[in-house]
Design a protein around this motif. Structure first.
Motif, PDB file in Angstrom:
ATOM      1  N   ASP A   1       2.741  -2.746  -3.573  1.00 26.61           N
ATOM      2  CA  ASP A   1       1.655  -2.056  -2.876  1.00 26.61           C
ATOM      3  C   ASP A   1       1.679  -0.562  -3.185  1.00 26.61           C
ATOM      4  O   ASP A   1       0.643   0.046  -3.466  1.00 26.61           O
ATOM      5  N   VAL A   2       2.865   0.031  -3.110  1.00 25.07           N
ATOM      6  CA  VAL A   2       2.995   1.470  -3.334  1.00 25.07           C
ATOM      7  C   VAL A   2       2.540   1.846  -4.741  1.00 25.07           C
ATOM      8  O   VAL A   2       1.785   2.809  -4.935  1.00 25.07           O
ATOM      9  N   GLU A   3       2.991   1.088  -5.722  1.00 26.28           N
ATOM     10  CA  GLU A   3       2.593   1.350  -7.107  1.00 26.28           C
ATOM     11  C   GLU A   3       1.083   1.256  -7.251  1.00 26.28           C
ATOM     12  O   GLU A   3       0.447   2.078  -7.932  1.00 26.28           O
ATOM     13  N   THR A   4       0.485   0.295  -6.587  1.00 26.45           N
ATOM     14  CA  THR A   4      -0.956   0.071  -6.704  1.00 26.45           C
ATOM     15  C   THR A   4      -1.763   1.215  -6.112  1.00 26.45           C
ATOM     16  O   THR A   4      -2.650   1.774  -6.768  1.00 26.45           O
ATOM     17  N   TYR A   5      -1.464   1.574  -4.860  1.00 25.96           N
ATOM     18  CA  TYR A   5      -2.309   2.609  -4.244  1.00 25.96           C
ATOM     19  C   TYR A   5      -2.068   3.994  -4.830  1.00 25.96           C
ATOM     20  O   TYR A   5      -2.968   4.829  -4.852  1.00 25.96           O
ATOM     21  N   LYS A   6      -0.869   4.232  -5.347  1.00 20.09           N
ATOM     22  CA  LYS A   6      -0.633   5.519  -5.994  1.00 20.09           C
ATOM     23  C   LYS A   6      -1.373   5.599  -7.326  1.00 20.09           C
ATOM     24  O   LYS A   6      -1.949   6.630  -7.675  1.00 20.09           O
ATOM     25  N   ARG A   7      -1.355   4.517  -8.090  1.00 16.96           N
ATOM     26  CA  ARG A   7      -2.074   4.512  -9.372  1.00 16.96           C
ATOM     27  C   ARG A   7      -3.589   4.516  -9.164  1.00 16.96           C
ATOM     28  O   ARG A   7      -4.337   4.868 -10.066  1.00 16.96           O
TER      29      ARG A   7
ATOM     30  N   ARG B   1      -5.302  -3.802   3.475  1.00 11.91           N
ATOM     31  CA  ARG B   1      -4.360  -4.927   3.542  1.00 11.91           C
ATOM     32  C   ARG B   1      -4.475  -5.676   4.862  1.00 11.91           C
ATOM     33  O   ARG B   1      -4.373  -6.907   4.902  1.00 11.91           O
ATOM     34  N   ASN B   2      -4.702  -4.952   5.933  1.00 14.42           N
ATOM     35  CA  ASN B   2      -4.726  -5.576   7.257  1.00 14.42           C
ATOM     36  C   ASN B   2      -6.115  -6.011   7.711  1.00 14.42           C
ATOM     37  O   ASN B   2      -6.243  -6.656   8.756  1.00 14.42           O
ATOM     38  N   GLY B   3      -7.128  -5.672   6.924  1.00 15.27           N
ATOM     39  CA  GLY B   3      -8.489  -6.047   7.307  1.00 15.27           C
ATOM     40  C   GLY B   3      -9.141  -6.920   6.259  1.00 15.27           C
ATOM     41  O   GLY B   3      -9.607  -6.421   5.227  1.00 15.27           O
TER      42      GLY B   3
ATOM     43  N   ILE C   1      -2.957  -8.062  -7.159  1.00 20.60           N
ATOM     44  CA  ILE C   1      -1.707  -7.290  -7.107  1.00 20.60           C
ATOM     45  C   ILE C   1      -0.511  -8.222  -7.327  1.00 20.60           C
ATOM     46  O   ILE C   1       0.413  -7.898  -8.086  1.00 20.60           O
ATOM     47  N   ASP C   2      -0.551  -9.370  -6.676  1.00 22.01           N
ATOM     48  CA  ASP C   2       0.536 -10.348  -6.843  1.00 22.01           C
ATOM     49  C   ASP C   2       0.572 -10.876  -8.275  1.00 22.01           C
ATOM     50  O   ASP C   2       1.651 -11.009  -8.867  1.00 22.01           O
TER      51      ASP C   2
END
Length: 333
Positions: free
Chosen positions: A240-246, A258-260, A233-234
């Protein structure tokens, strides 16, 4: 997942709102409209619609859901098909968009649509499907809502003939059943099997000669799926928003990933992120490997994914249309 194509009875969907393919006079009609009126309670729903009066093609109005599981019914008259030269596409897009906006205004978190105008109004199913998916997909890039596109049976769903044929040919050329692979391996020449056994013995010997303590192995672990995903992603300079929506992924699930650091997703979720990141086939396999998966020619799901990647078509909603048409799991979570 934010957009999901399901085979179900629209009147039995447990969502905040269902959409009625209404007529402009908001009277009880046939098809989906008639079914919704009967399920909600004809007299009460008709009384509510009479109070509103009418609704123009492409616009949307809302009533209570009455006896339905849904809290609301959003009524939108779609266009009658007249050959495509009377702004039918623009009007159908407005029907979907205005329904979504009305649902958002009433703080709906979930909504279920039929394929508007494809019944007695005669809109070609494949073209209506494209408009529905593109309009809903564009809306979801900017809003959080779980949207269902509901088809009653397989006849109600129609992928474009050109795309269906193209994918079918690709599957015929690349799909290999596991039974065939096993049969082929069993027919290998004896000397090939002997060579393979010698290599395995050599590998085992080398393994024993190396200090492979548990501690050393743990220290040499590759990056986890979460680590690889966040790094990609970086590198792609995406948010993050763009990634999970796409990826057609729910925000809450992405937060878990992200947290695990050791989170292991389902395969369809991992593939969805590969599509969102526009990875090529090798990059997709590399990402899947971190979660314990790969792409296989013995899986129709995998072959269809490979087809779209090779075509550089990363529209996840179009991919899900194809997966649905071939009775495969949909991408997302």
């Amino acid at each position: 997942m934010p957009l999901e194509i399901v085979r179900h009875d629209l009147t039995k969907m447990k969502v905040d709102a269902i959409v009625n393919a209404a007529n402009t006079s908001l009277k009880m009609g046939g098809g989906v409209c008639g079914a919704i009126f009967r399920a909600a309670g004809t007299s009460k729903l008709q009384e509510a619609c009479n109070q509103i009066g009418e609704c123009k093609v492409g616009e949307a109005v809302i009533t209570d859901g009455f006896q339905l599981d849904a809290k609301y019914i959003i009524h939108t008259p779609g266009p009658i098909w007249q050959g495509g030269s009377h702004q039918e596409a623009a009007l159908l897009k407005k029907s979907f968009y205005n329904s979504l906006e009305l649902a958002k205004k009433h703080q709906c978190e979930s909504i279920a649509f039929p394929l508007i105008s494809t019944g007695i109004y005669g809109y070609p199913r494949d073209e209506a499907l494209q408009i529905a998916v593109s309009t809903i997909g564009s809306f979801l890039l900017h809003h959080d809502m779980h949207v269902f596109l509901v088809v009653f049976d397989k006849k109600s769903f129609c992928l474009s003939k050109k795309l269906f044929t193209s994918i079918h040919q690709f599957i015929d050329e690349h799909y290999v059943e596991l039974v065939e692979s096993t049969f082929t391996r069993n027919r290998e020449e004896p000397f090939i099997l002997e060579q393979r056994q010698e290599v395995e013995i050599l590998q085992e010997s080398l393994y024993k000669e190396t200090d492979y303590s548990l501690e050393n192995l743990l220290n040499q672990l590759d990056e986890s799926f979460s680590e690889r995903l966040l790094r990609l992603i970086d590198e792609k300079e995406m948010t993050d928003v763009e990634t999970y929506k796409r990826a057609n992924i729910d925000r809450k699930l992405f937060s878990k990933i992200r947290n695990g650091i050791d989170y292991t997703p389902k395969k369809k979720t991992a593939v969805a992120f590969a599509i969102a990141l526009h990875l090529n086939v090798d990059e997709t396999i590399a990402l899947l490997t971190t979660a314990g998966y790969t792409l296989s020619r013995s899986s129709k799901f995998d072959v269809i994914i490979e087809y779209f990647i090779q075509q550089a078509n990363y529209n996840i909603h179009e991919i899900n249309e194809a997966l649905f048409a071939f009775d495969q799991p949909l991408l997302g979570a």
